[in-house]
Scaffold this active site. Structure first.
Site, PDB file in Angstrom:
ATOM      1  N   ALA A 208      19.416 -17.555 -25.576  1.00 41.22           N
ATOM      2  CA  ALA A 208      20.089 -16.164 -25.761  1.00 41.22           C
ATOM      3  C   ALA A 208      21.503 -16.502 -25.955  1.00 41.22           C
ATOM      4  O   ALA A 208      22.106 -17.476 -25.764  1.00 41.22           O
ATOM      5  CB  ALA A 208      20.120 -15.434 -24.609  1.00 41.22           C
TER       6      ALA A 208
ATOM      7  N   GLY B 233      16.122 -19.121 -23.610  1.00 42.63           N
ATOM      8  CA  GLY B 233      15.537 -18.199 -24.591  1.00 42.63           C
ATOM      9  C   GLY B 233      14.739 -18.955 -25.829  1.00 42.63           C
ATOM     10  O   GLY B 233      13.899 -18.355 -26.300  1.00 42.63           O
TER      11      GLY B 233
ATOM     12  N   GLU C 242      11.623 -19.840 -24.537  1.00 44.59           N
ATOM     13  CA  GLU C 242      10.796 -18.955 -24.498  1.00 44.59           C
ATOM     14  C   GLU C 242      10.208 -18.230 -25.666  1.00 44.59           C
ATOM     15  O   GLU C 242       9.262 -17.791 -25.486  1.00 44.59           O
ATOM     16  CB  GLU C 242      11.578 -17.665 -23.491  1.00 44.59           C
ATOM     17  CG  GLU C 242      11.895 -18.202 -21.937  1.00 44.59           C
ATOM     18  CD  GLU C 242      12.966 -17.251 -21.147  1.00 44.59           C
ATOM     19  OE1 GLU C 242      14.069 -17.035 -21.924  1.00 44.59           O
ATOM     20  OE2 GLU C 242      12.538 -16.705 -20.371  1.00 44.59           O
TER      21      GLU C 242
ATOM     22  N   GLU D 249      18.938 -21.870 -17.524  1.00 46.59           N
ATOM     23  CA  GLU D 249      19.608 -20.584 -16.852  1.00 46.59           C
ATOM     24  C   GLU D 249      20.116 -20.528 -15.627  1.00 46.59           C
ATOM     25  O   GLU D 249      21.088 -20.119 -15.307  1.00 46.59           O
ATOM     26  CB  GLU D 249      18.625 -19.319 -16.996  1.00 46.59           C
ATOM     27  CG  GLU D 249      18.250 -19.034 -18.482  1.00 46.59           C
ATOM     28  CD  GLU D 249      17.104 -19.763 -19.014  1.00 46.59           C
ATOM     29  OE1 GLU D 249      16.615 -20.845 -18.485  1.00 46.59           O
ATOM     30  OE2 GLU D 249      16.573 -19.342 -20.321  1.00 46.59           O
TER      31      GLU D 249
HETATM   32  N1  T1G Z   1      24.850 -19.129 -26.905  1.00 50.47           N
HETATM   33  C1  T1G Z   1      26.016 -19.105 -27.645  1.00 50.47           C
HETATM   34  N2  T1G Z   1      26.798 -20.256 -28.226  1.00 50.47           N
HETATM   35  C2  T1G Z   1      26.391 -21.480 -27.744  1.00 50.47           C
HETATM   36  C3  T1G Z   1      25.262 -21.548 -26.777  1.00 50.47           C
HETATM   37  C4  T1G Z   1      24.336 -20.328 -26.535  1.00 50.47           C
HETATM   38  N3  T1G Z   1      23.094 -20.364 -25.762  1.00 50.47           N
HETATM   39  N4  T1G Z   1      25.068 -22.719 -26.241  1.00 50.47           N
HETATM   40  C5  T1G Z   1      25.961 -23.631 -27.058  1.00 50.47           C
HETATM   41  N5  T1G Z   1      26.693 -22.662 -27.717  1.00 50.47           N
HETATM   42  C6  T1G Z   1      27.934 -22.962 -28.513  1.00 50.47           C
HETATM   43  C7  T1G Z   1      29.207 -23.536 -27.594  1.00 50.47           C
HETATM   44  O1  T1G Z   1      29.837 -22.257 -26.997  1.00 50.47           O
HETATM   45  C8  T1G Z   1      29.999 -24.256 -28.434  1.00 50.47           C
HETATM   46  O2  T1G Z   1      30.488 -23.282 -29.531  1.00 50.47           O
HETATM   47  C9  T1G Z   1      28.899 -24.798 -29.386  1.00 50.47           C
HETATM   48  O3  T1G Z   1      27.732 -24.060 -29.153  1.00 50.47           O
HETATM   49  C10 T1G Z   1      28.692 -26.179 -29.274  1.00 50.47           C
HETATM   50  O4  T1G Z   1      28.331 -26.238 -27.797  1.00 50.47           O
HETATM   51  C11 T1G Z   1      16.995 -14.852 -21.712  1.00 50.47           C
HETATM   52  C12 T1G Z   1      19.410 -15.434 -20.595  1.00 50.47           C
HETATM   53  C13 T1G Z   1      22.869 -26.188 -26.638  1.00 50.47           C
HETATM   54  C14 T1G Z   1      22.740 -28.462 -25.322  1.00 50.47           C
HETATM   55  O5  T1G Z   1      22.269 -22.608 -21.300  1.00 50.47           O
HETATM   56  O6  T1G Z   1      23.576 -26.711 -22.971  1.00 50.47           O
HETATM   57  O7  T1G Z   1      18.726 -18.109 -22.768  1.00 50.47           O
HETATM   58  O8  T1G Z   1      32.967 -23.839 -28.714  1.00 50.47           O
HETATM   59  O9  T1G Z   1      29.902 -28.225 -27.166  1.00 50.47           O
HETATM   60  O10 T1G Z   1      27.157 -30.720 -26.477  1.00 50.47           O
HETATM   61  O11 T1G Z   1      16.299 -16.787 -20.392  1.00 50.47           O
HETATM   62  O12 T1G Z   1      25.709 -26.081 -25.596  1.00 50.47           O
HETATM   63  O13 T1G Z   1      31.777 -24.597 -30.911  1.00 50.47           O
HETATM   64  O14 T1G Z   1      32.393 -22.044 -30.230  1.00 50.47           O
HETATM   65  O15 T1G Z   1      27.897 -27.552 -25.771  1.00 50.47           O
HETATM   66  O16 T1G Z   1      25.728 -30.306 -28.993  1.00 50.47           O
HETATM   67  C15 T1G Z   1      20.350 -20.386 -21.766  1.00 50.47           C
HETATM   68  C16 T1G Z   1      23.720 -23.692 -23.091  1.00 50.47           C
HETATM   69  C17 T1G Z   1      21.084 -19.324 -22.261  1.00 50.47           C
HETATM   70  C18 T1G Z   1      22.238 -23.431 -23.264  1.00 50.47           C
HETATM   71  C19 T1G Z   1      24.578 -28.184 -27.125  1.00 50.47           C
HETATM   72  N6  T1G Z   1      20.936 -21.663 -22.853  1.00 50.47           N
HETATM   73  N7  T1G Z   1      24.209 -24.743 -24.095  1.00 50.47           N
HETATM   74  O17 T1G Z   1      25.302 -28.944 -26.657  1.00 50.47           O
HETATM   75  O18 T1G Z   1      27.543 -28.739 -28.004  1.00 50.47           O
HETATM   76  S1  T1G Z   1      20.777 -18.099 -21.399  1.00 50.47           S
HETATM   77  C20 T1G Z   1      21.805 -22.292 -22.290  1.00 50.47           C
HETATM   78  C21 T1G Z   1      24.154 -25.975 -23.962  1.00 50.47           C
HETATM   79  C22 T1G Z   1      19.209 -17.509 -21.839  1.00 50.47           C
HETATM   80  C23 T1G Z   1      17.105 -16.280 -21.384  1.00 50.47           C
HETATM   81  C24 T1G Z   1      18.604 -16.697 -20.881  1.00 50.47           C
HETATM   82  C25 T1G Z   1      24.693 -26.752 -24.965  1.00 50.47           C
HETATM   83  C26 T1G Z   1      23.716 -27.340 -26.022  1.00 50.47           C
HETATM   84  P1  T1G Z   1      32.048 -23.412 -29.687  1.00 50.47           P
HETATM   85  P2  T1G Z   1      28.454 -27.684 -27.104  1.00 50.47           P
HETATM   86  P3  T1G Z   1      26.487 -29.627 -27.411  1.00 50.47           P
END
Ligand code: T1G
Length: 701
Positions: free
Chosen positions: A61, A102, A105, A125
């Protein structure tokens, strides 16, 4: 829309295209449902592939949408996944690189999944204080088994696709591609192989059984295991509840229960704090006036001056990242001691199984030493970690100015000295920057990057890139006494001393702030770090900052030689060779006598006042730091306190915490403390920034 649609023969392809990680924001969700409608309406289309462009299948997400109406605007993620599941035509998810939250999912809502090896698979999450809220807790157990799924959901950790594909009985992946390069072609072949399937012939995850042979006993065990993690925030235990629901309820009922738990967690202060920190950590690497595309200098070799505790720890960071390091010392025995310490640290990691012997040897092979400055002439980045005295730094930087190649970055590990003065010792101030590591330097994540008035923007961009490579959380600070962290902890320590004068004991103060969530209270911390360090700083400040008042208790303690664990006694007593802090009658008597000397009548002080005085002292000084432009964002200050000073992560950092308490309430408390005769009064006047935010009804961003 940020999802592309095309048709290749009888196969439609929907490609998520929302860089950087294909976050499933509103526009992407619309793109998916539009593509799905087109594919199902096109008679030529017999099967559908969904995949992601760029460096991820999907990172989940769109976290940047959280808290905005778009996050729940239809088509919401759950409805998109249900639409995929209900598709009349078979859908194959072609998964690569990153498939998380997501994103996973979404893939589990498809009929088939083809993955490239090396793909990071996770439901992270819980790290945001949430749980998978779009079917993850109901589908993953059906595809991987309850225990594997629960482990992944509660830990939030990523597992490589090939590892999961090798699990006996796993149904998450229908096919593992030979490589990332061949993934799409293999997914296309797979899609064609199932193109004719319709109706009940299409596998639905929801129809798979989900149970655990030991049922209640297993989930009780799981709750006991997870209980410790949940002490400070509810998400891990709710993950267990959601997965248990998958084994006890019909699929749609389980989905509803997951949604209920997810919605509840979304509004907890802990999740709000953790999501704030996720964004703050990434924002910290952005410097307002240094564009992302600022050219960076090539850093292929590093030199470290000083093989002491800091020099050795700093060197290990670069060795761990595969960057060659040359350590310079003035005397062979100091060099030998430093190298021996590095070896001991690595050997301890090997012994614990945290580092393979081969990796240890690879790192040591990258390490060279020298007794001569001339040998530093090829280094791209030179970091000095010598004695914290300006005269010593002057000698070092004048030598570096002579020997370092043009374009080499010259960094000081100083924790308090003026980086502009250090830069002025050279003819190349644009190449000089502060890199303030925190001890132990090979462990602590925080790196304060201190920007001098003349530090080049390319130097800053380069150092921020290096910080990411050595896995540090880098925060840019301007030049002032103590930069960000130490400037704030100074006020925190002052309040701790005044609390003793006024009636509290060291153990009461420590217990109160540790109950709030700090890893260690100020007095236990002083005994660990050495009370003589603060003593030396106060002596220096006595001349420079005569206006700053302190409790004299800490000085009187040091005059007794009670420096802490290293002298066997400090604020607490210690038994030989042990670290258990034992309340000390000597110290209580010292404090009582000091109150008499000062004519103070001790009063009962509540734990609430202790926490407010300590934490709000950080907040007020943090606000001044923002006013002075030393830090550019309040989230930067939160990251400093989280990664360098043990601030409780589930509270989001001092500035975020103050915003959650309400800046009006914080300011009112400060005004009460300002009436305290012990303090210099003006410190507790709410910073102008806080007063303005309160007047505007706003918080720290
Ligand atoms: N949404 C929006 N932006 C995201 C993002 C996300 N999920 N994940 C990363 N970014 C942006 C981050 O802010 C940065 O932006 C750029 O991508 C590079 O990130 C319903 C509710 C994917 C392993 O928790 O673990 O799904 O600063 O430096 O080291 O169940 O980002 O360049 O503008 O970390 O290569 C669940 C979180 C969401 C994954 C990549 N997902 N992200 O790592 O790059 S909640 C997460 C990460 C959800 C559902 C629920 C890592 C990465 P900017 P980065 P990276």
């Amino acid at each position: 829309m940020t999802a592309e649609y095309k048709v290749l023969g009888e196969v439609a392809v929907i490609t998520l295209a929302n860089p950087p990680v294909n976050g499933l924001g509103y526009a992407t969700r619309v793109g998916i449902t539009d593509g799905l409608a087109k594919a199902n309406a096109d008679d030529a289309v017999q099967a559908i592939i969904i995949t992601g462009a760029g460096k991820a299948f999907s990172g989940g997400a769109d976290i940047k949408e959280f808290g905005t109406p778009k996050a729940i605007q239809d088509p919401n993620l759950l409805s998109v996944i249900l639409a995929l599941e209900a598709s009349a035509k078979p859908i194959v998810a072609a998964i690569h690189s990153v498939c998380m939250g997501g994103g996973l999912e979404l893939a589990m809502g498809c009929h088939y999944r083809v993955a490239a090896p090396g793909t990071s698979i996770a439901l992270p999450e819980v790290k945001l204080g949430l749980l998978p809220g779009a079917g993850g807790t109901q589908r993953l157990p059906r595809l991987l088994g309850v225990e594997t799924a629960l482990n992944m959901i509660v830990s939030g950790e990523a597992v490589k696709s090939e590892v999961l594909a090798a699990l006996p009985g796993q149904k998450l992946f229908d096919h593992l591609a030979a490589s990332a390069e061949s993934l799409f072609d293999e997914a296309l072949i797979y899609a064609k192989s199932v193109a004719g399937k319709r109706g009940d012939a299409l596998p639905l995850v929801r129809k798979l059984p989900c149970q655990h042979p030991q049922g209640d006993a297993y989930f009780q065990f799981a709750r006991n295991m997870v209980g410790g993690m949940s002490k400070n925030y509810p998400a891990p235990l709710k993950c267990v509840d959601a997965v248990e629901a998958a084994t006890k309820l019909k699929f749609d009922e389980g989905l509803a229960e997951e949604r209920r738990l997810f919605t509840m967690l979304m509004f907890t202060p802990e999740s709000i704090a953790l999501r704030h920190l996720f964004m703050a950590e990434r924002a910290a690497s952005k410097i307002p006036d240094v564009p992302d595309d600022t050219p960076k200098r090539e850093i292929q070799s590093v030199a470290v001056i000083g093989a002491g505790t800091m020099g050795g720890g700093i060197s290990m960071n670069f060795l761990n990242a595969g960057i060659p390091v040359k350590i310079l010392e003035m005397k062979q025995d100091a060099l030998d001691r430093g190298i021996a310490t590095i070896k001991k640290n690595y050997e301890a990691q090997v012994k614990k199984g945290k580092l393979k012997q081969a990796a240890y040897e690879q790192r040591m092979a990258l390490l060279t030493t020298t007794l001569s400055y001339a040998d530093l002439k090829d280094a791209d980045l030179i970091i000095e970690a010598v004695f914290e005295e300006l005269g010593v730094k002057e000698q070092v930087f004048k030598q570096l100015d002579e020997v370092a190649k043009p374009g080499a970055i010259l960094a000081s590990n100083t924790s308090t000295l003026d980086v502009d003065k250090i830069a002025a010792f050279t003819k190349r101030p644009q190449d000089v920057v502060g890199m303030h590591f925190f001890s132990p330097a090979n462990v602590m994540k925080l790196l304060e990057v201190v920007r001098g008035a003349k530090t080049g923007k390319d130097v800053l961009a380069t150092v921020m890139g290096v910080a990411k490579k050595i896995k540090k959380t880098a925060v840019v600070s301007g030049v002032c006494d103590g930069f960000i962290g130490n400037r704030m902890i100074e006020q925190y320590s002052r309040q701790a001393g005044f609390l003793l004068d006024e009636g509290a004991t060291p153990q009461q103060v420590d217990k109160a702030i540790e109950k709030f969530g700090f890893a260690m209270g100020p007095f236990r911390m002083g005994d660990l770090a050495g009370n003589d360090i603060g003593w030396a700083i106060r002596k220096r400040r006595a001349t420079e900052r005569a206006d700053m008042k302190y409790s004299r208790t800490a000085d009187k303690l040091c005059e007794l030689g009670r420096f802490g664990q290293k002298t066997g006694a400090g604020w607490y007593d210690y038994q030989a060779g042990k670290r258990d802090a034992i309340p000390s009658q000597v110290v209580l008597d010292l404090i009582a006598q000091h109150r008499k000397d000062e004519g103070i009548v001790p009063r009962k002080i509540s734990d609430e006042e202790i926490v407010q005085r300590l934490v709000y002292a950080l907040v007020n000084e943090g606000a001044h730091i923002l006013e002075d432009g030393i830090a550019s964002k309040s989230g930067d200050i939160d990251m400093v306190y989280l990664t360098g000073y043990g601030f409780p992560i589930w509270r989001g950092g001092p500035m975020h915490y103050a915003s959650q308490v309400g800046l009006y309430n914080v300011a009112e408390a400060m005004k009460r403390f300002a009436k305290n005769p012990r303090d210099d009064g003006k410190f507790w006047e709410p910073a102008p920034l806080i007063q303005k935010l309160v007047a505007d009804g706003k918080s720290f961003s």
